[in-house]
Design an enzyme around this catalytic site. Structure first.
Site, PDB file in Angstrom:
ATOM      1  CB  SER A 154      -0.866  -0.017   1.268  1.00 29.10           C
ATOM      2  OG  SER A 154      -1.436   1.247   1.509  1.00 29.10           O
ATOM      3  CE1 TYR A 179      -4.176  -2.753   5.394  1.00 33.20           C
ATOM      4  CE2 TYR A 179      -3.557  -0.441   5.132  1.00 33.20           C
ATOM      5  CZ  TYR A 179      -3.872  -1.669   4.582  1.00 33.20           C
ATOM      6  OH  TYR A 179      -3.872  -1.825   3.218  1.00 33.20           O
ATOM      7  CE  LYS A 183      -1.507  -4.193   3.172  1.00 33.10           C
ATOM      8  NZ  LYS A 183      -1.813  -5.543   2.669  1.00 33.10           N
TER       9      LYS A 183
END
Ligand code: NAD
Ligand code: UFG
Length: 368
Positions: A154, A179, A183
């Site tokens: 992302s 989150y 990543k």
């Protein structure tokens, strides 16, 4: 193991959409691609692009944020069958069976939890799911000699420090939520795995803001509960499921005061995965690509375009800023063009039109 075959669709039922990759049913299967988390929003669109390009597709998903109906619709759109396994990717024993039963050439790892706010409330759940799925896939790949993996990363990994537009050689930055950190950590794990195994090919795809839906209106984004992201919220206001949109902040240092993002049509993103597979099969080591358009649009521009293209009013009010939002996030998309030969082909009007086509045909998503 619990294995569920979705069933196949007669090839004569195929509806031929004008895919930008190819719509050729005659091509021989080129490679067998395992899509971990492939029943979800991006995975289902990628399955269509891969099948239309002649690849065979296997999907493994626990349906924690999706449903088998999405896979049935992929089969209907493409006229091809998908082998579907219902399992938790963290369960290495069950995942091993998928590898032992199939000659997998490459893995695309979509299987992650992705709600930023929820990750702040349940960090351990997020770290456990997102890191363990990655480890489990790498372990099985090693056991069965599979050497190619594409990872759904992302733009969030650029963090707060890097200036826009983001380029791939920038150092990963500081994330504002668990989150994002998953990543960053998963990119590091995959890079380390590739350093240790010179035969391994790792492609890290940094997605910007995927929106839109397949032009058939048969598959699209189907968030559970109240949408966190802008476009699904706008679509649910349009269809009458939500009263109005709140635009989070109008005092940013941007042209109209609202945040700007690099929105990308999910079908362009899906086509980028086909290019990434071709690249991975021919290379070794780690490579990173931004998948974005390079052009940012503000929240206000999104609302205005959706209204204009679809002829629907979106009632909206301006509220305070949302914690953790950056004023701007957009890609420099040059590397994907020069190395993968990929660039986006659909514009913001296409994204808004296709989102509405999906939402109006499926007002309650897949659950009707
Ligand atoms: P999604 O939730 O629609 O798809 C993820 C899929 O993974 C779902 O089908 C879910 O059921 C499955 N899954 C999750 N954990 C699993 C597990 N342990 N075992 C088996 N299946 C599991 O999300 P999406 O929008 O399609 O995103 C796919 C990937 O792309 C995710 O990793 C996400 O973090 C990443 N990504 C998404 C966006 C975005 O805006 N949609 C942006 C950047 C990156
Ligand atoms: N927004 C609103 N109202 C809403 C929802 C969103 O005004 O109801 C605004 C946000 O404040 C932001 C913009 O719309 O300015 C886009 O928000 P999204 O939540 O759609 O997207 P983000 O850019 O915040 O997040 C996305 C992905 C994350 C990823 C991040 C960075 O959803 O997974 O990009 O890559 F981490």
């Amino acid at each position: 193991m619990s294995r569920k075959a979705v069933g196949t669709v007669d090839k004569t039922e195929k509806i031929c959409y004008n895919s930008f990759i190819t719509c050729n049913m005659e091509v021989d299967p080129m490679s067998t691609i395992l899509l971990a988390g492939g029943a979800g929003y991006i995975g289902s669109h990628t399955a269509v692009s891969l099948l239309d390009s002649g690849h065979d597709v296997i999907i493994a998903d626990n349906f924690s944020n999706s449903c088998p109906e999405a896979v049935s619709r992929v089969e209907k759109i493409t006229g091809k069958s998908v082998k579907l396994y219902e399992l938790d990717i963290k369960d290495t024993d069950k995942l091993s069976a998928v590898f032992s039963e199939n000659n997998v050439d490459a893995v695309i790892h979509f299987a992650g939890l992705k709600a930023v706010g929820e990750s702040v409330e349940k960090p351990v759940v997020y770290y456990r799911n997102n890191i363990d799925t990655t480890l489990s896939l790498l372990e099985c790949m090693s056991r069965y000699g599979v050497k190619n993996i594409i990872f759904s990363s992302s733009a969030t990994v650029y963090g707060e420090e890097n200036p826009v537009p983001y380029t791939e050689e920038m150092k990963r930055g500081t994330c504002t939520n668990p989150y994002g950190w998953t990543k960053v950590m998963m990119e590091q794990i995959l890079e380390d795995a590739a350093k240790a195994d010179p035969e391994l090919s790792v492609v890290l795809l940094r997605y910007f803001n995927p929106i839109g839906a397949h032009e058939s209106g048969m598959i699209g984004e189907d968030p559970q509960g109240i949408p966190n992201n802008l476009m699904p919220y706008v679509a649910q206001v349009a269809v009458g499921r939500r009263e109005k949109l709140t635009i989070f902040g109008r005092d940013y240092e941007t042209p109209d005061g609202t945040c700007r993002r690099d929105y990308i049509h999910v079908c362009d993103l899906a086509d980028g995965h086909v290019k990434a597979i071709d690249y991975a099969l021919d290379h070794k080591g780690t490579e990173v690509f931004n998948l974005g358009t390079g052009t940012p649009y503000s929240v206000t521009e999104i609302v205005e375009t959706f209204q204009r293209v679809n002829g629907i009013e979106i009632p909206h009010v301006y509220g305070s800023r949302r914690a953790g939002d950056l004023p701007e996030s957009y890609a420099n998309a040059d590397k994907a063009l020069s190395i993968l030969g990929w660039k986006t082909r659909r514009d913001l009007a296409d994204m808004c039109r296709d989102t509405w086509n999906w939402q109006k045909n499926n007002p309650d998503g897949y659950r009707k």
